[in-house]
Design an enzyme around this catalytic site. Structure first.
Site, PDB file in Angstrom:
ATOM      1  N   TYR A   1      14.306 -34.576 -19.404  1.00  0.00           N
ATOM      2  CA  TYR A   1      14.811 -34.082 -18.163  1.00  0.00           C
ATOM      3  C   TYR A   1      15.297 -35.082 -17.095  1.00  0.00           C
ATOM      4  O   TYR A   1      16.558 -35.084 -16.862  1.00  0.00           O
ATOM      5  CB  TYR A   1      13.827 -33.388 -17.522  1.00  0.00           C
ATOM      6  CG  TYR A   1      14.314 -32.903 -16.045  1.00  0.00           C
ATOM      7  CD1 TYR A   1      15.139 -31.565 -16.093  1.00  0.00           C
ATOM      8  CD2 TYR A   1      13.905 -33.184 -14.910  1.00  0.00           C
ATOM      9  CE1 TYR A   1      15.450 -30.730 -14.854  1.00  0.00           C
ATOM     10  CE2 TYR A   1      14.531 -32.456 -13.691  1.00  0.00           C
ATOM     11  CZ  TYR A   1      15.098 -31.438 -13.646  1.00  0.00           C
ATOM     12  OH  TYR A   1      15.478 -30.698 -12.608  1.00  0.00           O
TER      13      TYR A   1
ATOM     14  N   SER B   1      18.500 -34.947  -9.546  1.00  0.00           N
ATOM     15  CA  SER B   1      17.026 -35.027  -9.230  1.00  0.00           C
ATOM     16  C   SER B   1      16.415 -36.435  -9.096  1.00  0.00           C
ATOM     17  O   SER B   1      16.871 -37.349  -9.866  1.00  0.00           O
ATOM     18  CB  SER B   1      16.360 -34.149 -10.538  1.00  0.00           C
ATOM     19  OG  SER B   1      14.964 -34.398 -10.431  1.00  0.00           O
TER      20      SER B   1
END
Ligand SMILES: Cc1cc2nc3c(=O)[nH]c(=O)nc-3n(C[C@H](O)[C@H](O)[C@H](O)COP(=O)(O)OP(=O)(O)OC[C@H]3O[C@@H](n4cnc5c(N)ncnc54)[C@H](O)[C@@H]3O)c2cc1C
Ligand SMILES: NC(=O)c1ccc[n+]([C@@H]2O[C@H](COP(=O)([O-])OP(=O)(O)OC[C@H]3O[C@@H](n4cnc5c(N)ncnc54)[C@H](OP(=O)(O)O)[C@@H]3O)[C@@H](O)[C@H]2O)c1
Lengths: 248, 455
Positions: free
Chosen positions: A154, A141
């Site tokens: 995250y 990501s």
């Protein structure tokens, strides 16, 4: 017999589902691995009917590390022909605030996004090396490029995955296996549905068709959509004093 | 009612994500602020039944209804588009089982190469199967094959109380008949068993000819009664002796395959400015369209996509009517009173100068199976009317004419019909309300349409 088989880890994810359709449209056989068996059975039926390829649902829990070796054995016995390729899509993104407040939320995110990924990739490595080819594509990501207030735990799991994949790629390169980390920007899925105003959002199907093309070509890492390369280059270069004041 | 065959709420189902959205009907003159959930798998559907704050809920499919059938101002909607898996297909019977979000365009792409198509198809491929069943949609072959509900063996329905039922006409006729054409008010359809039709090739043989006036049209339809597909395009601005002039298109499955270039849709770039659609430009377009068609008739070969979904070649064509949008009017009037009613409808539209591109005239066959099915024997007329000051009066006049003729207005297109008008046109409205009272006494399912029509 298909010319290749794709193992989709986290196959119920909207991104994974779109990638599986893309692979099936190109004639690949599929192993659909995840936790929601009724959904995986529906998906297997869908792919078989739409694209007349073999598609097999398999139970897989990234957090159940002890099961990974057995899972790999089952994959190999069910694989539909050609090289086994891997698309790793599972992951979770709880609120940073929830992870701050509850260490078990934090730990299970680290397990799902990183420990589980590292474990299953390690378990798959010997088989991939033995076949002497194939591809591994994993969903990183843009959040892994720099820790942001909003979701740095995250982001940290995705950065860890990225670092892991660099070494993994180096190890498997000798055997001719190519490893690609996709640094994904926002994709319009259940993960992002409730979040307001995400920039450069793409549909799962648009994401998947580009991912499929890049998976054929490249190894290393790639931003998808490409606009995130300049954007993240700038964000990475921002001086800390400025970055810390941004509300991102 | 038969017992539920599966536990509706799955263990460990994650919390449903809701977000505030603004949705519009396809005509863009009805819109609604509401909360929306978008389940990615059917196991999540049950969780969507309980929107926050006790809001009411309605399903929203492809959003191709023109009016307020799939809107719920201040309430919640569940978007069904991601539930798009095909679950089974048996080529020996043509029976397809699929989730509700599969579109007609997808069905065509998947099954035409294998010699099957949806037996009945609306005028755009973006319609979902769930939305199609909820409006009991029809196509250009209604006179022969009826509407979509006539080809459905069963469906799975998630009731407002959370039970999931497999509903067939034999086992549960009331619920079956209420849900077909039931504009989402009986529950959420989560799977549909539809019988696909076998076709000999990927092509249609199409005949087009210019038609001088309404009499000529009605005769043309009589002559085409045995042809699989027929549709008339009317220049709704023509008056006097030319009233009802247009182009009659009929088609039959071709025995031979054709080769067709793949269609890439062009996108309508902007909201068109208001002046573009003045009476003059529309008049010119309609006249040109009419003149281009051959008087004696011309035969061509067309792909199913070209013939069934001509408008899909321009993505977002609804922006052509500008920011204010438009409403579509569609009614069906019985054959006995139909000719006179059609004349009155066309005269009303033409004299109001309610500039509209081509209107669509069709002959309809049998009454549909649903309590609120639109289809019935007669003539159907459909046309777009741009939203302008004064267009409400035009709609009221059209409603009156339709009602007096013993016809009905199509809920898939409607956003302005009166509740009285609805009650007069839909003879089973009472039975429908009684069924809702039984399965949804608290009216957890509701839409802008259900409130307007006092359903
Ligand atoms: C260009 C164009 C051409 C058209 N041509 C035709 C035509 O030839 N014939 C015709 O009959 N119609 C036609 N229509 C209308 C269209 O077929 C109907 O409005 C259809 O119902 C739209 O389906 P949808 O998937 O877009 O659903 P929506 O418009 O989103 O919803 C329609 C209704 O279905 C309900 N619904 C949707 N999904 C479900 C579900 N899973 N369970 C329960 N209820 C559900 C909604 O609550 C709503 O009441 C046309 C529309 C357009 C834009
Ligand atoms: N959407 C975005 O904007 C975005 C952006 C960048 C990166 N990504 C990454 O892309 C991937 C796919 O995300 P998505 O957006 O498609 O989200 P999603 O729909 O929430 O999918 C995530 C999937 O991961 C699976 N999963 C979670 N924990 C698991 C576990 N322990 N074992 C097995 N499977 C597990 C879930 O399976 P269950 O069905 O069992 O719950 C779910 O199918 C994720 O890795 C995400 O981090 C997404």
């Amino acid at each position: 017999m298909s010319s290749e088989t794709w193992l989709i880890l986290g196959a119920s994810s909207a991104v994974a589902r779109a990638f599986a359709r893309e692979a099936a449209a190109h004639g690949a056989a599929l192993l659909l691995a995840g936790r929601d068996m009724p959904d995986l059975e529906c998906q297997a039926a869908d792919l078989t009917i739409r694209h007349q390829v073999a598609a097999v649902p398999l139970r897989f829990d990234a957090g159940d590390l002890a099961s990974h070796a057995g899972f790999v054995a089952r994959c190999l016995s069910q694989a539909g022909g050609g090289f086994l390729n891997v698309f790793l899509a599972f992951g979770v993104m709880p609120d940073q605030a929830d992870a701050d407040a509850d260490p078990t939320v934090a730990a299970s995110m680290v397990t799902a996004n990183f420990t589980g990924a590292a474990s299953i990739l390690a378990a798959l490595a010997p088989a991939l090396e033995a076949q002497g080819g194939g591809r591994v594509v994993a969903l990183g990501s843009v959040a892994g490029d720099r820790g942001r207030k909003r979701n740095f735990l995250y982001g940290a799991t995705k950065a860890a995955l990225r670092t892991y994949l660099q070494g993994y790629a180096a190890r498997l390169a000798k055997a001719g296996v190519r490893v690609l980390c996709i640094k994904a920007g926002p994709v319009d899925t259940a993960m992002t549905w409730p979040l307001p105003g995400l920039p450069f959002m793409v549909s799962p199907s648009a994401f998947a068709s580009t991912a499929w093309r890049r998976a054929r070509r490249g190894s290393g890492s790639t931003y998808l959509p490409s606009i995130w390369w300049p954007v993240m280059s700038i964000i990475r270069l921002l001086p800390t004093s400025i970055f810390n004041r941004l509300d991102i | 009612m038969p017992e539920s065959f599966a536990p509706a709420i799955q263990e460990g189902a994650r919390a449903m994500g809701w977000k505030a959205v603004t949705l519009q009907g396809w005509g863009r003159s009805s819109s609604a602020d509401c909360l929306a959930a978008r389940p990615e798998r059917s196991g999540e559907m049950a969780a969507a039944l309980a929107p926050p704050g006790n809001r009411t809920l309605i399903a929203h499919g492809g959003g191709r209804s023109y009016g307020d059938a799939a809107l719920n101002t201040g309430g919640a909607v569940v978007l069904t588009g991601r539930l798009d898996r095909i679950l089974s297909f048996d080529p020996s019977t043509g029976l397809l089982v699929s989730e509700p979000g599969v579109t007609f365009a997808e069905l065509l792409a998947i099954f035409l190469p294998r010699g099957f198509i949806a037996p009945v198809s609306p005028g755009t491929g973006f319609v979902t199967l769930g939305g199609a069943l909820a409006n009991d949609v029809h196509g250009k072959n209604h006179h022969g094959l009826g509407s979509i509900g006539d080809h459905v063996a069963w469906f799975d329905l998630l009731l407002p109380d959370g039970r999931l039922l497999r509903v067939a006409e034999a086992t549960d006729p009331d619920l079956f008949r209420a849900t077909i054409g039931g504009i989402g008010l009986t529950g959420i359809i989560t799977a549909i068993c539809l019988r696909l039709a076998a076709v000999p090739s990927n092509a249609l043989t199409v005949q087009r000819r210019r038609v001088a006036n309404l009499d000529d049209f009605l005769q043309g339809f009589k002559d085409a009664a045995g042809t699989a597909y027929s549709v008339g395009w009317i220049d709704a601005l023509a008056q006097g002796a030319a009233l009802g002039r247009g182009v009659l298109e009929t088609a039959e499955a071709s025995p031979h395959d054709g080769t067709f270039p793949s269609r890439k849709a062009k996108r309508f770039p902007i909201d068109a400015p208001g002046w573009l659609l003045n009476g003059l430009s529309v008049r010119a377009f309609n006249a040109l369209y009419w003149r281009r068609a051959s008087i004696v008739g011309q035969q061509t070969t067309a792909s199913y996509a070209q013939f069934l979904y001509p408008l899909d070649a321009i993505e977002g064509w609804n922006r052509m009517y500008g920011k204010q949008g438009f409403r579509q009017f569609q009614c069906v009037v019985p054959f006995e009173t139909g000719e006179r009613a059609l004349r009155r409808l066309l005269e009303t539209i033409a004299s109001a100068g309610a500039a509209s591109f081509l209107a669509v005239l069709k002959v309809m066959g049998a009454q549909g199976r649903g309590m609120l099915s639109f289809g019935m024997p007669g003539y159907s007329l459909a046309l777009d009317i741009p939203s302008r000051p004064g267009s409400e009066a035009v709609f009221a006049a059209l409603e009156r004419i339709t009602r007096d003729a013993g016809g009905r207005i199509y809920l898939a297109k409607d956003s302005v019909m009166s509740s009285d008008g609805f009650n007069a046109m839909y003879s089973e409205a009472g039975a429908f309300r009684a069924l809702r009272e039984r399965i949804d006494p608290q009216r957890r399912l509701a839409s802008d349409m259900s409130r307007r029509l006092k359903l």
